[in-house]
Design a protein around this motif. Structure first.
Motif, PDB file in Angstrom:
ATOM      1  N   ALA A   1       0.863  -1.536   0.686  1.00 22.50           N
ATOM      2  CA  ALA A   1      -0.015   0.410  -0.231  1.00 22.50           C
ATOM      3  C   ALA A   1       0.469   1.379   0.042  1.00 22.50           C
ATOM      4  O   ALA A   1       0.694   2.629  -0.654  1.00 22.50           O
ATOM      5  CB  ALA A   1      -1.035   0.165   1.324  1.00 22.50           C
ATOM      6  N   GLN A   2       2.083   1.188   0.951  1.00 18.08           N
ATOM      7  CA  GLN A   2       2.398   2.645   0.579  1.00 18.08           C
ATOM      8  C   GLN A   2       3.639   2.561  -0.294  1.00 18.08           C
ATOM      9  O   GLN A   2       3.586   3.907  -0.899  1.00 18.08           O
ATOM     10  CB  GLN A   2       4.278   1.651   1.935  1.00 18.08           C
ATOM     11  CG  GLN A   2       3.534   2.038   3.838  1.00 18.08           C
ATOM     12  CD  GLN A   2       4.889   2.034   4.373  1.00 18.08           C
ATOM     13  OE1 GLN A   2       5.144   1.653   4.127  1.00 18.08           O
ATOM     14  NE2 GLN A   2       3.997   2.273   6.114  1.00 18.08           N
ATOM     15  N   ARG A   3       3.445   1.535  -0.972  1.00 16.92           N
ATOM     16  CA  ARG A   3       4.211   1.778  -2.740  1.00 16.92           C
ATOM     17  C   ARG A   3       3.605   2.526  -3.391  1.00 16.92           C
ATOM     18  O   ARG A   3       3.908   2.738  -4.391  1.00 16.92           O
ATOM     19  CB  ARG A   3       5.023   0.510  -2.579  1.00 16.92           C
ATOM     20  CG  ARG A   3       6.183   0.237  -3.883  1.00 16.92           C
ATOM     21  CD  ARG A   3       7.600   1.194  -3.615  1.00 16.92           C
ATOM     22  NE  ARG A   3       7.638   0.920  -5.030  1.00 16.92           N
ATOM     23  CZ  ARG A   3       8.081   2.013  -5.196  1.00 16.92           C
ATOM     24  NH1 ARG A   3       8.784   3.472  -5.006  1.00 16.92           N
ATOM     25  NH2 ARG A   3       8.800   2.618  -6.670  1.00 16.92           N
ATOM     26  N   LEU A   4       2.430   1.569  -3.468  1.00 15.83           N
ATOM     27  CA  LEU A   4       1.358   2.009  -4.085  1.00 15.83           C
ATOM     28  C   LEU A   4       1.016   3.860  -4.212  1.00 15.83           C
ATOM     29  O   LEU A   4       0.362   4.119  -5.095  1.00 15.83           O
ATOM     30  CB  LEU A   4      -0.090   1.436  -4.308  1.00 15.83           C
ATOM     31  CG  LEU A   4       0.264  -0.171  -5.219  1.00 15.83           C
ATOM     32  CD1 LEU A   4      -0.900  -1.238  -4.775  1.00 15.83           C
ATOM     33  CD2 LEU A   4       0.235   0.159  -6.519  1.00 15.83           C
ATOM     34  N   SER A   5       1.145   4.090  -3.171  1.00 19.30           N
ATOM     35  CA  SER A   5       0.966   5.059  -2.857  1.00 19.30           C
ATOM     36  C   SER A   5       2.267   6.427  -2.675  1.00 19.30           C
ATOM     37  O   SER A   5       1.673   7.508  -4.085  1.00 19.30           O
ATOM     38  CB  SER A   5       0.615   5.405  -1.127  1.00 19.30           C
ATOM     39  OG  SER A   5      -0.036   5.055  -0.669  1.00 19.30           O
ATOM     40  N   ALA A   6       3.253   5.921  -2.880  1.00 14.87           N
ATOM     41  CA  ALA A   6       4.481   6.169  -3.520  1.00 14.87           C
ATOM     42  C   ALA A   6       3.944   6.258  -5.329  1.00 14.87           C
ATOM     43  O   ALA A   6       4.597   7.506  -6.411  1.00 14.87           O
ATOM     44  CB  ALA A   6       5.396   5.894  -3.510  1.00 14.87           C
ATOM     45  N   LEU A   7       3.177   5.403  -6.087  1.00 18.65           N
ATOM     46  CA  LEU A   7       3.684   5.468  -7.454  1.00 18.65           C
ATOM     47  C   LEU A   7       1.404   5.942  -7.731  1.00 18.65           C
ATOM     48  O   LEU A   7       1.774   6.344  -9.177  1.00 18.65           O
ATOM     49  CB  LEU A   7       3.353   4.067  -7.991  1.00 18.65           C
ATOM     50  CG  LEU A   7       4.915   3.227  -7.738  1.00 18.65           C
ATOM     51  CD1 LEU A   7       4.523   1.721  -7.891  1.00 18.65           C
ATOM     52  CD2 LEU A   7       5.510   3.848  -8.204  1.00 18.65           C
TER      53      LEU A   7
ATOM     54  N   GLN B   1      -4.773  -0.886   2.177  1.00 21.14           N
ATOM     55  CA  GLN B   1      -4.815  -0.583   3.526  1.00 21.14           C
ATOM     56  C   GLN B   1      -5.376  -1.013   4.343  1.00 21.14           C
ATOM     57  O   GLN B   1      -5.867  -1.428   5.262  1.00 21.14           O
ATOM     58  CB  GLN B   1      -4.558   0.880   4.136  1.00 21.14           C
ATOM     59  CG  GLN B   1      -4.445   1.430   4.954  1.00 21.14           C
ATOM     60  CD  GLN B   1      -2.801   0.972   5.231  1.00 21.14           C
ATOM     61  OE1 GLN B   1      -1.524   1.110   4.993  1.00 21.14           O
ATOM     62  NE2 GLN B   1      -2.895   0.423   6.985  1.00 21.14           N
ATOM     63  N   ASP B   2      -7.172  -1.165   4.178  1.00 22.45           N
ATOM     64  CA  ASP B   2      -7.927  -1.231   4.696  1.00 22.45           C
ATOM     65  C   ASP B   2      -8.114  -2.327   4.972  1.00 22.45           C
ATOM     66  O   ASP B   2      -8.508  -3.599   5.810  1.00 22.45           O
ATOM     67  CB  ASP B   2      -9.353  -1.450   3.562  1.00 22.45           C
ATOM     68  CG  ASP B   2      -9.933   0.361   3.403  1.00 22.45           C
ATOM     69  OD1 ASP B   2      -8.950   0.897   4.836  1.00 22.45           O
ATOM     70  OD2 ASP B   2     -10.576   0.493   2.670  1.00 22.45           O
TER      71      ASP B   2
END
Length: 166
Positions: A79-85, A100-101
């Motif tokens: 989720a963190q990596r996808l948020s960065a992308l 994340q959910d």
């Protein structure tokens, strides 16, 4: 200094963490994990007491040291990596939120199971539950990256004291 005092010293190189962490996961690894989960399921199915079922389930569902912890860490990291992308791919934000959910839901379920598995010592202690507080802190804040971080923020995790002795 130890050598000067007559002690035999030996320098042990650190573990090669980068090599271990960068080893790709293969289908064989997933098959092994699936086989272990099938075995745990069979143990739970054949259990005759609540303790037997707990012994089969808790290594998987323990939110602080079981397989569940590693699964939620994977979901949080993804989720963190996808948020960065998400700047380059708008669909990444939706998937990041879903991951994340899912991580929050799994963590909360793990803490609920751990609470149900832990017998209350007395009514005064059962009113306060550090695990329940950590679960609420974890699920209340979607910004919290991992169960360990939420537990640390809630003051549940403390550094270990004492040294290992031989």
């Amino acid at each position: 200094m130890l050598s000067d005092a007559g002690y035999a010293t030996r320098i042990v190189p650190p573990l090669p963490l980068q090599r271990i962490e960068r080893t790709p996961v293969t289908g064989r690894d997933w098959s092994y994990l699936q086989a272990r989960l099938v075995t745990a399921t069979a143990e739970a199915y054949g259990a005759t007491t609540a303790a037997d079922i707990s012994d089969a389930v808790m290594p998987v569902m323990d939110p602080e040291g079981g397989v569940l912890e590693r699964i939620t860490a994977l979901l949080d990291t993804a989720a963190q990596r996808l948020s960065a992308l998400a700047d380059h791919d708008p669909s990444a934000r939706t998937l990041a939120q879903a991951l994340q959910d899912a991580s929050s839901t799994l963590t909360q379920a793990g803490y609920r199971i751990a609470e149900a598995d832990t017998p209350a010592v007395n009514t005064a202690e059962s009113a306060y539950s550090a695990r329940a507080d950590a679960a609420h802190a974890r699920t209340a804040s979607a910004a919290s990256p991992s169960p360990t971080a939420a537990a640390s923020a809630a003051g549940v995790l403390r550094p270990r004291t004492g040294a290992l002795t031989r």
